[in-house]
Motif scaffolding. Structure first.
Motif, PDB file in Angstrom:
ATOM      1  N   PRO A  48      25.892 -12.085  25.595  1.00 26.92           N
ATOM      2  CA  PRO A  48      25.952 -11.709  24.174  1.00 26.92           C
ATOM      3  C   PRO A  48      26.890 -12.579  23.347  1.00 26.92           C
ATOM      4  O   PRO A  48      26.571 -12.916  22.215  1.00 26.92           O
ATOM      5  CB  PRO A  48      26.426 -10.260  24.209  1.00 26.92           C
ATOM      6  CG  PRO A  48      26.024  -9.753  25.548  1.00 26.92           C
ATOM      7  CD  PRO A  48      26.124 -10.939  26.470  1.00 26.92           C
ATOM      8  N   CYS A  49      28.029 -12.961  23.896  1.00 31.29           N
ATOM      9  CA  CYS A  49      28.969 -13.823  23.163  1.00 31.29           C
ATOM     10  C   CYS A  49      28.290 -15.143  22.821  1.00 31.29           C
ATOM     11  O   CYS A  49      28.359 -15.621  21.692  1.00 31.29           O
ATOM     12  CB  CYS A  49      30.211 -14.062  24.011  1.00 31.29           C
ATOM     13  SG  CYS A  49      31.330 -15.320  23.380  1.00 31.29           S
ATOM     14  N   TYR A  50      27.624 -15.735  23.780  1.00 30.59           N
ATOM     15  CA  TYR A  50      26.910 -16.996  23.622  1.00 30.59           C
ATOM     16  C   TYR A  50      25.802 -16.847  22.577  1.00 30.59           C
ATOM     17  O   TYR A  50      25.615 -17.695  21.717  1.00 30.59           O
ATOM     18  CB  TYR A  50      26.320 -17.374  24.983  1.00 30.59           C
ATOM     19  CG  TYR A  50      25.721 -18.748  25.119  1.00 30.59           C
ATOM     20  CD1 TYR A  50      26.462 -19.799  25.633  1.00 30.59           C
ATOM     21  CD2 TYR A  50      24.399 -18.993  24.784  1.00 30.59           C
ATOM     22  CE1 TYR A  50      25.899 -21.054  25.812  1.00 30.59           C
ATOM     23  CE2 TYR A  50      23.831 -20.241  24.950  1.00 30.59           C
ATOM     24  CZ  TYR A  50      24.594 -21.273  25.473  1.00 30.59           C
ATOM     25  OH  TYR A  50      24.034 -22.520  25.636  1.00 30.59           O
ATOM     26  N   ALA A  51      25.092 -15.740  22.636  1.00 27.47           N
ATOM     27  CA  ALA A  51      23.970 -15.491  21.717  1.00 27.47           C
ATOM     28  C   ALA A  51      24.436 -15.207  20.298  1.00 27.47           C
ATOM     29  O   ALA A  51      23.729 -15.521  19.334  1.00 27.47           O
ATOM     30  CB  ALA A  51      23.135 -14.325  22.223  1.00 27.47           C
ATOM     31  N   ASN A  52      25.622 -14.632  20.132  1.00 31.56           N
ATOM     32  CA  ASN A  52      26.084 -14.202  18.812  1.00 31.56           C
ATOM     33  C   ASN A  52      26.858 -15.262  18.051  1.00 31.56           C
ATOM     34  O   ASN A  52      27.197 -15.045  16.885  1.00 31.56           O
ATOM     35  CB  ASN A  52      26.927 -12.935  18.930  1.00 31.56           C
ATOM     36  CG  ASN A  52      26.096 -11.756  19.387  1.00 31.56           C
ATOM     37  OD1 ASN A  52      24.904 -11.678  19.114  1.00 31.56           O
ATOM     38  ND2 ASN A  52      26.722 -10.843  20.098  1.00 31.56           N
ATOM     39  N   MET A  53      27.147 -16.397  18.663  1.00 27.41           N
ATOM     40  CA  MET A  53      27.854 -17.464  17.946  1.00 27.41           C
ATOM     41  C   MET A  53      26.898 -18.097  16.945  1.00 27.41           C
ATOM     42  O   MET A  53      25.772 -18.441  17.282  1.00 27.41           O
ATOM     43  CB  MET A  53      28.408 -18.496  18.918  1.00 27.41           C
ATOM     44  CG  MET A  53      29.532 -17.953  19.776  1.00 27.41           C
ATOM     45  SD  MET A  53      30.227 -19.176  20.877  1.00 27.41           S
ATOM     46  CE  MET A  53      31.279 -20.048  19.744  1.00 27.41           C
ATOM     47  N   LYS A  54      27.327 -18.230  15.687  1.00 26.07           N
ATOM     48  CA  LYS A  54      26.478 -18.732  14.610  1.00 26.07           C
ATOM     49  C   LYS A  54      27.095 -19.957  13.954  1.00 26.07           C
ATOM     50  O   LYS A  54      28.299 -20.130  13.926  1.00 26.07           O
ATOM     51  CB  LYS A  54      26.276 -17.654  13.541  1.00 26.07           C
ATOM     52  CG  LYS A  54      25.692 -16.357  14.066  1.00 26.07           C
ATOM     53  CD  LYS A  54      24.258 -16.521  14.481  1.00 26.07           C
ATOM     54  CE  LYS A  54      23.702 -15.188  14.948  1.00 26.07           C
ATOM     55  NZ  LYS A  54      22.489 -15.326  15.709  1.00 26.07           N
TER      56      LYS A  54
END
Length: 92
Positions: A77-83
């Motif tokens: 999730p951390c990887y996916a949520n970085m924008k």
């Protein structure tokens, strides 16, 4: 008795902090494992250098890289949520 309780609490807190640091926060990778995981993640793209740059940045922050060469971001999730600044996904 108070000294014993204080010593026990200190040891408990210290153990929890050490476990959290070595567990790598969200992910289970150690920082030195990021390069290998990102090599696999970026192996199928034609933009290999850019992919590896951003993948290694994200891995250093999250200590996690999704499996495979595309998708599976729900694993990290951390990887996916970085924008990016524009709101798009930062991590490949």
């Amino acid at each position: 008795m108070a000294k014993f309780v204080c010593a026990f609490l200190f040891m408990l807190v210290t153990t929890c902090v050490i476990q959290n640091v070595y567990a790598g926060g969200e992910g289970s990778l150690r920082p030195e494992q990021c390069a290998g995981a990102c090599d696999v993640r970026c192996s199928a793209t034609q933009y290999h250098k850019a992919c590896e740059t951003y993948c290694n940045y994200c891995c250093a922050k999250c200590l996690c890289v999704p499996s495979g060469t595309y998708g599976h971001k729900e694993e990290c999730p951390c990887y996916a949520n970085m924008k990016t600044k524009r709101g798009g996904p930062k991590c490949p």
